[in-house]
Design a protein around this motif. Structure first.
Motif, PDB file in Angstrom:
ATOM      1  N   THR A 450       1.031  -1.321   0.235  1.00 21.72           N
ATOM      2  CA  THR A 450      -0.222   0.120   0.294  1.00 21.72           C
ATOM      3  C   THR A 450       0.983   1.795   0.136  1.00 21.72           C
ATOM      4  O   THR A 450       0.452   2.762  -0.150  1.00 21.72           O
ATOM      5  CB  THR A 450      -1.104   0.352   1.332  1.00 21.72           C
ATOM      6  N   SER A 451       1.692   1.028   0.429  1.00 22.68           N
ATOM      7  CA  SER A 451       2.974   2.590  -0.151  1.00 22.68           C
ATOM      8  C   SER A 451       4.876   1.591  -0.164  1.00 22.68           C
ATOM      9  O   SER A 451       5.234   0.640  -0.019  1.00 22.68           O
ATOM     10  CB  SER A 451       2.666   3.226   1.285  1.00 22.68           C
ATOM     11  N   GLY A 462       3.016  -2.777  -5.531  1.00 25.15           N
ATOM     12  CA  GLY A 462       1.844  -2.608  -5.087  1.00 25.15           C
ATOM     13  C   GLY A 462       1.006  -1.533  -5.895  1.00 25.15           C
ATOM     14  O   GLY A 462       0.544  -2.052  -6.383  1.00 25.15           O
ATOM     15  N   TRP A 464      -0.527   1.600  -4.620  1.00 26.50           N
ATOM     16  CA  TRP A 464      -0.033   3.482  -4.078  1.00 26.50           C
ATOM     17  C   TRP A 464      -0.293   4.361  -5.201  1.00 26.50           C
ATOM     18  O   TRP A 464      -0.497   5.351  -4.483  1.00 26.50           O
ATOM     19  CB  TRP A 464       1.011   3.774  -3.013  1.00 26.50           C
ATOM     20  N   ASN A 465      -0.022   3.935  -6.535  1.00 22.40           N
ATOM     21  CA  ASN A 465      -1.041   5.254  -7.244  1.00 22.40           C
ATOM     22  C   ASN A 465      -0.943   4.827  -8.108  1.00 22.40           C
ATOM     23  O   ASN A 465      -1.469   3.379  -8.378  1.00 22.40           O
ATOM     24  CB  ASN A 465       1.093   5.928  -7.802  1.00 22.40           C
ATOM     25  N   HIS A 493       0.808  -4.775   4.223  1.00 19.41           N
ATOM     26  CA  HIS A 493       1.892  -4.371   4.212  1.00 19.41           C
ATOM     27  C   HIS A 493       2.842  -5.084   5.410  1.00 19.41           C
ATOM     28  O   HIS A 493       2.727  -5.584   6.158  1.00 19.41           O
ATOM     29  CB  HIS A 493       1.509  -2.925   6.250  1.00 19.41           C
ATOM     30  N   ARG A 544      -1.744   7.006   8.953  1.00 17.64           N
ATOM     31  CA  ARG A 544      -1.405   7.447   7.638  1.00 17.64           C
ATOM     32  C   ARG A 544      -1.483   5.541   7.230  1.00 17.64           C
ATOM     33  O   ARG A 544      -1.968   5.693   5.929  1.00 17.64           O
ATOM     34  CB  ARG A 544      -0.344   7.424   8.198  1.00 17.64           C
ATOM     35  N   ASP A 548      -3.836   4.647   4.033  1.00 19.91           N
ATOM     36  CA  ASP A 548      -2.938   3.739   2.739  1.00 19.91           C
ATOM     37  C   ASP A 548      -3.766   2.610   2.008  1.00 19.91           C
ATOM     38  O   ASP A 548      -3.747   2.282   1.020  1.00 19.91           O
ATOM     39  CB  ASP A 548      -1.896   3.424   2.917  1.00 19.91           C
TER      40      ASP A 548
END
Length: 770
Positions: A450-451, A462, A464-465, A493, A544, A548
């Motif tokens: 997730t990051s 990932g 995350w984008n 994670h 945070r 995510d």
């Protein structure tokens, strides 16, 4: 040699006669503490396979035993007013006293010296070249040399009493009766023309609640007669344990495992070999105690014959080979024992599935093995399970939250370490696309992070984008357009297990450069003195990371994934909160299991709020370390996630601590799945050494899981599901149209192999006279 057997049970007597038959010059003595003709117990059970081994070792003894056998093929299961019958099981029953009389007579015929009323306290004073300690479950010899044999005695959870009845059962009968205190069960079988064995069993807590501990022997028997009146059909129960008073005849089964089976006596070095129940026990529910004792005798006699001038070599070979065989039986017996200890869990199943679960409880009898025994029974069960035409259980559809999978096979999330900047590319398209075309109902992407700091390695994927989301969508679209499989995303994670090298450069080894800071529930170093230290998460970290996970969930939906899973297992970040081994927090997120679950449940709830489809959770159901998560804890964990809206629990175990000591074997983690599924009432995925269609069929049919995750076999063969369908002869599976030309050829090849196997088995059975 001069051979002395301490104990005149099946092991001691049979070894004595085999050695005397092998070489009449042997001086063989059997020392038995009881009088001639005295014995305890009712009937014993053999399989046809065991009888074949006896015939090969000593045909005369085998023939006499066979003439005294009552043989049956059927098993009947009675529960909730229903009876389920299955055939082809091939069991033989004989009275224990009759068996011993046959062995005693054969010993005398061959010249073995039988000494009765010889209450041997230990081996002192016995002058022999070889001493066999076959002195039973409570072996005095084993106790005397416990430091050498290193016995481990596990007292099991059920009480049972061994009784007899004049009711002659036509089949091996299991009768289950629910009471206000819990479940009681009876194991009954005929062993001669007048009598049947009738064993009554119940969990210790149920037995105590029913008040049997305070009953006299006669009151206890009367209680059983009332409870099982219907199956006894007005026949009475009797005990032959006249030496026991009160409730003493109700005992708990001790599972005996010895690390060593041979002790060298100090002074003269005489080997003292444990045999039969003195060396190992197997629960009566698989009928293998006497079988193991006789097979011990056969094996040691054979090994001595092969090394007649080197006894030490023979003993080494005996222990090396026999301990493996015994362990396999003991593992099966453990499975069977635990099944009967948890009847309440299984009784929630329909009678059809309950009976199937009972028949396959030991994992020695599989779906296809049942089909060989009784094809009509299996086809009828398959029709019941499929609610239509008979279909192997693994190929029945499964629906969850409106999503239907075409079958019960899941391709496990398997790390590929092949992304750049978290973007899946051609490798993942080919990897996941090939397995979706290979027949599985559901294909999981590997744990996706997730990051950037959530990754295990720099090669992990990932979400995350948006670039990663678009790459995943390309793969999802391929699966949807070109196959009928569904595809799932697993979000996780790494926590303290992150910032490591890809597997082929050193699994779990920290990066030499380019690493990132690690977080977890508490400060942790996964590999002591090797891994980087993590720091404990604070509230800002929690907010945070949760955000995510929610963002990644939204991207998974945009990419078109059918299914989503939250990874809370294997020592990764969320798992580090759940396990007491890795959570030493003193705030509201540490301490009790309820507190330790608080943050994982917060993350899950946030995901559930934005994900409408099936949402599962992977957990570690057992840390395999003292002080860690236990199977009982896993039930509470599953209940908490179910209450939060989880649709399914993906049940794995371990990988939380390097101090773990798992017990491996076929389908070794499936009991954790069954425990959760049938106690919590939630769908589960079983994982762990599931490598054959037979495994999947048995697990699904018995209600041990709803789906089966297959990992390494699907790595080795992308079309594993299609291949296994052909292997078991199921032609109704859908193939990609591009590959149809290979379907019939594969099916014909496996059909030929099955025919050859059947012919070879028939020839072997004929040779053994089975």
């Amino acid at each position: 040699m001069r051979i002395t057997c301490i104990g005149g049970g099946p092991a001691g007597l049979y070894f004595a006669l085999l050695m005397k038959k092998q070489d009449p010059r042997h001086e063989v003595t059997v020392l038995e503490r009881n009088r001639a003709g005295d014995t305890f117990g009712w009937g014993v059970v053999f399989s046809d396979q065991t009888l074949g081994a006896l015939r090969e070792a000593d045909p005369q003894t085998a023939d006499e035993i066979l003439q005294s056998f009552n043989h049956w093929d059927d098993i009947e299961v009675h529960i909730n007013g229903r009876t389920v019958r299955s055939g082809g099981h091939g069991f033989c029953g004989i009275g224990r006293k009759k068996l011993l009389n046959i062995l005693q007579a054969r010993c005398e015929q061959l010249g073995v010296k039988l000494v009765y009323e010889a209450d041997v306290q230990d081996d002192a004073g016995i002058d022999a070249d070889l001493i066999i300690a076959a002195d039973g479950l409570n072996s005095r010899v084993r106790q005397k040399y416990a430091a050498s044999y290193q016995p481990d005695v596990d007292l099991r959870n059920c009480r049972f009493v061994w009784l007899g009845t004049s009711r002659l059962f036509e089949a091996f009968t299991f009768d289950f009766q629910q009471t206000e205190w819990g479940w009681f069960q009876a194991h009954a079988y005929r062993f001669d023309e007048h009598t049947s064995t009738f064993i009554v069993e119940a969990p210790e807590s149920v037995w105590q609640a029913a008040g049997i501990a305070d009953m006299s022997k006669e009151e206890g028997i009367a209680f059983c007669e009332r409870l099982f009146a219907k199956v006894l059909d007005e026949h009475s129960l009797v005990s032959n344990a006249s030496h026991l008073r009160g409730s003493a005849q109700w005992i708990r089964f001790p599972r005996v495992v010895c690390k060593n089976w041979v002790h060298r006596r100090e002074g003269d070095g005489t080997p003292i070999v444990l045999m039969g129940d003195a060396a190992h026990t197997a629960h009566f529910s698989i009928g293998s105690g006497t079988k193991l004792a006789l097979e011990d005798s056969i094996a040691l006699a054979r090994d001595i014959a092969e090394s007649p001038v080197d006894l030490s070599a023979a003993l080494q070979r005996y222990v090396a080979s026999r301990s493996i065989d015994v362990l396999r039986i003991q593992n099966a017996a453990r499975n069977s024992t635990e099944w009967f200890e948890n009847v309440e869990r299984h009784a929630r199943l329909d009678p059809e599935q309950f009976a199937y679960s009972l028949l396959t409880r030991s994992q020695r009898i599989s779906h296809e093995n049942l089909r060989l025994r009784d094809q009509a029974y299996v086809e009828g069960f398959e029709r019941w399970l499929a609610d239509g035409p008979a279909v192997p259980p693994m190929f029945t559809p499964f629906t969850l939250r409106g999503l239907t999978l075409k079958n019960r096979v899941v391709v496990s999330p398997m790390a590929q370490y092949s992304c750049v900047d978290g973007v899946p590319a051609e490798h993942h398209l080919v990897h996941l696309g090939a397995r979706a075309m290979g027949g599985a109902g559901l294909v999981f992407a590997e744990m996706t992070c997730t990051s950037p700091d959530a990754r295990i390695t720099p090669g992990c994927p990932g979400l995350w984008n948006d670039k990663q989301g678009a790459a995943w969508k390309r793969i999802v679209d391929y699966v949807h357009v070109n196959t009928t499989a569904k595809i799932a995303m697993q979000l996780g994670h790494a926590g303290a297990k992150g910032s490591t090298r890809v597997a082929w450069e050193g699994i779990d080894q920290p990066l030499a450069e380019g690493g990132w800071p690690l977080i977890s529930a508490s400060p942790q170093q996964y590999l002591e003195a090797v891994s980087d230290w993590s720091r404990a998460m604070d509230r800002a970290d929690m907010d945070r990371v949760k955000a995510d996970f929610v963002a990644a969930t939204r991207r998974a939906a945009q990419a078109g994934f059918d299914w989503l899973e939250l990874h809370c297992a294997h020592g990764y970040l969320l798992s580090s909160f759940i396990s007491p081994l890795t959570n030493q927090r003193s705030d509201e997120y540490g301490g009790s299991l309820e507190n330790r679950l608080r943050y994982p449940l917060e993350v899950f709830a946030a995901m559930r709020a934005v994900w409408p489809g099936p949402l599962s959770v992977r957990i570690s159901a057992h840390d395999w370390v003292a002080g860690g998560i236990t199977p009982e804890d896993s039930v509470a964990i599953a209940r908490a996630f179910k209450a939060a809206g989880a649709d399914l629990i993906d049940v794995s175990s371990g990988q939380v601590s390097k101090a773990e000591k798992p017990t491996y074997g076929r389908m070794w983690q499936t009991p954790f799945s069954e425990n959760i599924r049938n106690r919590v009432g939630i769908a589960t995925i079983a994982v762990g050494a599931i490598s054959e269609a037979d495994h999947v069929n048995s697990i699904i049919a018995a209600g041990r899981a709803d789906l089966c995750a297959v990992a390494r076999p699907h790595l080795a063969n992308p079309a594993w599901t299609l291949t296994e369908a052909a292997r078991i002869g199921f032609t109704g599976v859908e193939w990609p149209r591009q590959y149809l030309s290979g379907k019939q050829q594969l099916e014909r090849e496996f059909e030929r192999q099955r025919a050859q196997g059947v012919a070879a088995q028939e020839q072997a059975n004929k040779a053994l006279g089975v």
